[in-house]
Design a protein around this motif. Structure first.
Motif, mmCIF file in Angstrom:
data_model
loop_
_atom_site.group_PDB
_atom_site.id
_atom_site.type_symbol
_atom_site.label_atom_id
_atom_site.label_comp_id
_atom_site.label_asym_id
_atom_site.label_seq_id
_atom_site.Cartn_x
_atom_site.Cartn_y
_atom_site.Cartn_z
ATOM 1 N N MET A 90 0.637 -1.329 0.092
ATOM 2 C CA MET A 90 -0.412 -0.251 -0.015
ATOM 3 C C MET A 90 0.854 1.201 -0.200
ATOM 4 O O MET A 90 0.388 1.997 -0.719
ATOM 5 C CB MET A 90 -1.085 -0.048 1.279
ATOM 6 N N CYS A 120 4.648 2.626 -0.659
ATOM 7 C CA CYS A 120 6.311 1.246 -0.896
ATOM 8 C C CYS A 120 7.142 2.045 -1.721
ATOM 9 O O CYS A 120 8.735 1.251 -1.908
ATOM 10 C CB CYS A 120 5.956 0.327 -2.425
ATOM 11 N N GLY A 177 10.614 1.943 -1.623
ATOM 12 C CA GLY A 177 10.882 0.113 -2.385
ATOM 13 C C GLY A 177 11.559 -0.870 -1.943
ATOM 14 O O GLY A 177 11.609 -2.063 -1.906
ATOM 15 N N SER A 178 12.368 -0.828 -0.835
ATOM 16 C CA SER A 178 12.533 -1.385 0.419
ATOM 17 C C SER A 178 11.940 -2.667 0.408
ATOM 18 O O SER A 178 12.859 -4.399 0.379
ATOM 19 C CB SER A 178 13.523 -1.500 1.178
ATOM 20 N N TYR A 238 3.260 9.679 -4.167
ATOM 21 C CA TYR A 238 3.593 10.823 -4.735
ATOM 22 C C TYR A 238 4.608 9.802 -6.063
ATOM 23 O O TYR A 238 5.181 8.958 -5.960
ATOM 24 C CB TYR A 238 5.107 11.543 -4.158
ATOM 25 N N GLY A 296 -1.188 6.408 -6.101
ATOM 26 C CA GLY A 296 -2.434 6.531 -6.304
ATOM 27 C C GLY A 296 -2.486 6.820 -4.266
ATOM 28 O O GLY A 296 -1.386 6.479 -3.772
ATOM 29 N N SER A 309 -3.976 4.974 -1.133
ATOM 30 C CA SER A 309 -4.211 3.823 -0.813
ATOM 31 C C SER A 309 -5.614 4.117 -0.279
ATOM 32 O O SER A 309 -5.699 3.018 0.626
ATOM 33 C CB SER A 309 -2.428 2.769 0.272
ATOM 34 N N ASP A 320 2.710 -0.626 5.505
ATOM 35 C CA ASP A 320 3.890 0.221 5.954
ATOM 36 C C ASP A 320 3.770 1.539 5.558
ATOM 37 O O ASP A 320 4.469 2.121 5.000
ATOM 38 C CB ASP A 320 5.391 -0.396 4.592
HETATM 39 C C1 LIG Z 1 7.717 4.606 5.837
HETATM 40 S S1 LIG Z 1 7.272 5.174 3.640
HETATM 41 C C2 LIG Z 1 7.160 3.549 2.891
HETATM 42 C C3 LIG Z 1 8.640 2.943 3.037
HETATM 43 C C4 LIG Z 1 8.470 1.950 1.690
HETATM 44 N N1 LIG Z 1 7.419 0.886 2.490
HETATM 45 C C5 LIG Z 1 10.216 0.775 2.033
HETATM 46 O O1 LIG Z 1 10.319 0.139 2.347
HETATM 47 O O2 LIG Z 1 10.394 1.148 0.987
HETATM 48 C C6 LIG Z 1 5.453 5.888 3.754
HETATM 49 C C7 LIG Z 1 5.495 5.628 2.872
HETATM 50 O O3 LIG Z 1 3.925 5.863 2.204
HETATM 51 C C8 LIG Z 1 3.447 6.803 1.758
HETATM 52 N N2 LIG Z 1 2.117 7.592 1.615
HETATM 53 C C9 LIG Z 1 2.306 8.883 2.337
HETATM 54 N N3 LIG Z 1 0.153 8.510 2.602
HETATM 55 C C10 LIG Z 1 0.564 7.434 1.549
HETATM 56 C C11 LIG Z 1 -1.221 6.912 1.216
HETATM 57 N N4 LIG Z 1 -2.824 7.984 1.493
HETATM 58 N N5 LIG Z 1 -1.291 6.243 0.195
HETATM 59 C C12 LIG Z 1 0.094 5.875 -0.554
HETATM 60 N N6 LIG Z 1 0.898 6.280 -0.005
HETATM 61 C C13 LIG Z 1 1.135 6.650 0.964
HETATM 62 C C14 LIG Z 1 4.699 7.801 1.826
HETATM 63 O O4 LIG Z 1 4.686 8.740 0.231
HETATM 64 C C15 LIG Z 1 5.761 6.922 2.080
HETATM 65 O O5 LIG Z 1 6.617 6.808 0.257
#
Ligand SMILES: C[S@@+](CC[C@H](N)C(=O)[O-])C[C@H]1O[C@@H](n2cnc3c(N)ncnc32)[C@H](O)[C@@H]1O
Length: 415
Positions: free
Chosen positions: A245, A247, A250-251, A272, A296, A298, A316
């Motif tokens: 949701m 990403c 991208g890790s 974004y 999009g 999520s 995440d």
């Molecule tokens: C903790 S980071 C994710 C790290 C990623 N999973 C990784 O392991 O590289 C949270 C991410 O959620 C995104 N984000 C925040 N609100 C969101 C939403 N409503 N829908 C989708 N993504 C969202 C942010 O842009 C950010 O990149």
């Protein structure tokens, strides 16, 4: 040159609340600097921000009027060098600061900087009279609201350990990309050491991994060891239809793809567009082929997919980041009120995850914070609302336990 750039970066941080790593990278791309110069700048910038409250406390009795941000940051970074960088003699610190002040602001400011630094370097300070939580706040440079919050959630002993751990230099950790090479193969090169906690983790020394052959060939990616446990907790199979949701960068998406051996399918979302470009760069570098990326929101995915579409969902979530203060010390000075807004988003993400998850499927909810309101409490609320969601495993990693980031992850199953 180095101190001038360090000061410029600190001013940007103070005036624009910028992220240190982004600002530093921006400066390093603009100027031609040696590795040594880059390391020196990085140390001063991070050290000053990391220890800001203590440095301000030491400086305060020597300032008899309000000073502008330029003078304040110059004094703080000079004081950091005096307090924490033993190899630099005081006269060199003072000379450099005075020259910088003269060049940028003129004689009057340079005389002021000279006077204050001479005074403060000759004085001592003590914290003994402060009440315990205030003392911990100053000693480890964590705002009092944060120390109080941690104390309420974890108690005296744990809070002390957590705050001190956030001052340690974070360990460098990478993850092997088994789509291209095994960890055993990489370990034949003694640049790498087997990580303690993650079965895919590799420790390395130095900061220059991005220019290494292993990185450029896509054999490894940089990822903290705690974060490496998340995709494994979701444990996707090669046939699964997976939703990631949140990403970017991208890790965990690429880790999921690796565990699925590039089979099945992952739908990977981030809010974004510029962040989705970062994810796509990672997918290419790491030879990942089973991911569809989407820009999009999520929190509205229920309107995009039918109910019970996915076998596994990774949520995440965006969070306060209060587990990664060793790596990103600037976060501790952010306005704490934004946490309430983030918690609403976390809740909406979980609602969407619930709707989209098949019966018998799993959600992993994870954050890089140790604030229980965003973690354990958030999940308690969720399973109270949806009693068919069962908590199968819950892990909180505190930063002092493995010298890794503070992290929370919870595996849930829909009955
Ligand atoms: C903790 S980071 C994710 C790290 C990623 N999973 C990784 O392991 O590289 C949270 C991410 O959620 C995104 N984000 C925040 N609100 C969101 C939403 N409503 N829908 C989708 N993504 C969202 C942010 O842009 C950010 O990149």
């Amino acid at each position: 040159m180095e101190r001038q750039l360090a000061l410029e970066i600190l001013l940007k941080f103070k005036q624009e609340q910028s992220y240190l790593n982004l600002t530093i990278n921006h400066y390093f791309q603009r100027y031609t600097l040696t590795r040594q110069q880059k390391d020196f700048i990085t140390r001063i910038v991070y050290g000053t921000v990391q220890n800001m409250l203590l440095l301000e406390y030491i400086l305060k009795p020597h300032l008899h009027m309000r000073v502008k941000t330029f003078e304040k940051m110059l004094l703080l970074m000079s004081l950091y060098q005096h307090e924490m960088m033993d190899a630099i003699p005081d006269y060199a610190i003072i000379n450099e600061a005075v020259e910088l002040a003269k060049k940028k602001k003129g004689m009057k400011t340079s005389r002021f900087i000279h006077g204050v630094l001479q005074n403060v370097f000759q004085s001592s300070y003590q914290l003994d009279d402060l009440p315990p939580l205030e003392r911990l706040s100053i000693e480890t440079s964590h705002p009092l609201w944060l120390v109080k919050m941690l104390n309420k959630q974890y108690g005296d002993k744990e809070t002390k350990r957590i705050c001190h751990a956030f001052l340690e230099v974070p360990r460098h950790c990478a993850r092997v990309n088994t789509l291209l090479i095994s960890r055993e193969e990489l370990l034949k090169d003694n640049h790498w050491q087997k990580a303690d906690l993650s079965p895919d983790g590799l420790y390395y020394t130095g900061h220059h991994i991005a220019s290494s052959e292993a990185f450029q060939k896509g054999y490894v990616t940089v990822q903290d060891e705690s974060s490496q446990l998340v995709a494994r907790l979701l444990n996707p199979s090669k046939q699964d239809y997976v939703l990631d949701m949140c990403c970017a960068p991208g890790s965990k998406t690429t880790h999921l793809a690796m565990l699925m051996n590039n089979q099945g399918c992952i739908e990977a979302y981030d809010l974004y567009e510029h962040k989705i470009h970062l994810v796509e760069k990672q997918l290419t570098r790491l030879h990942v082929q089973n991911v569809q990326t989407h820009v999009g929101d999520s929190t509205t995915l229920m309107q995009v997919y039918p109910q019970e579409t996915f076998d596994k969902i990774l949520c995440d979530a965006p969070c306060s980041g209060l587990g990664v203060l060793a790596r990103k010390p600037e976060i501790k000075y952010h306005d704490s009120s934004s946490m309430d807004e983030i918690m609403v988003i976390q809740e909406k993400l979980l609602e969407n995850a619930y709707f989209l998850l098949k019966k018998g499927g799993n959600i992993v909810y994870s954050t890089c914070t140790i604030n229980k309101k965003e973690n354990e409490k958030q999940i308690e609320k969720f399973i109270t609302k949806y009693p068919d969601m069962k908590k199968r495993k819950e892990v909180t990693i505190l930063p002092y336990q493995y010298h890794s980031d503070g992290f929370y992850m919870c595996l849930l199953e829909k009955e």
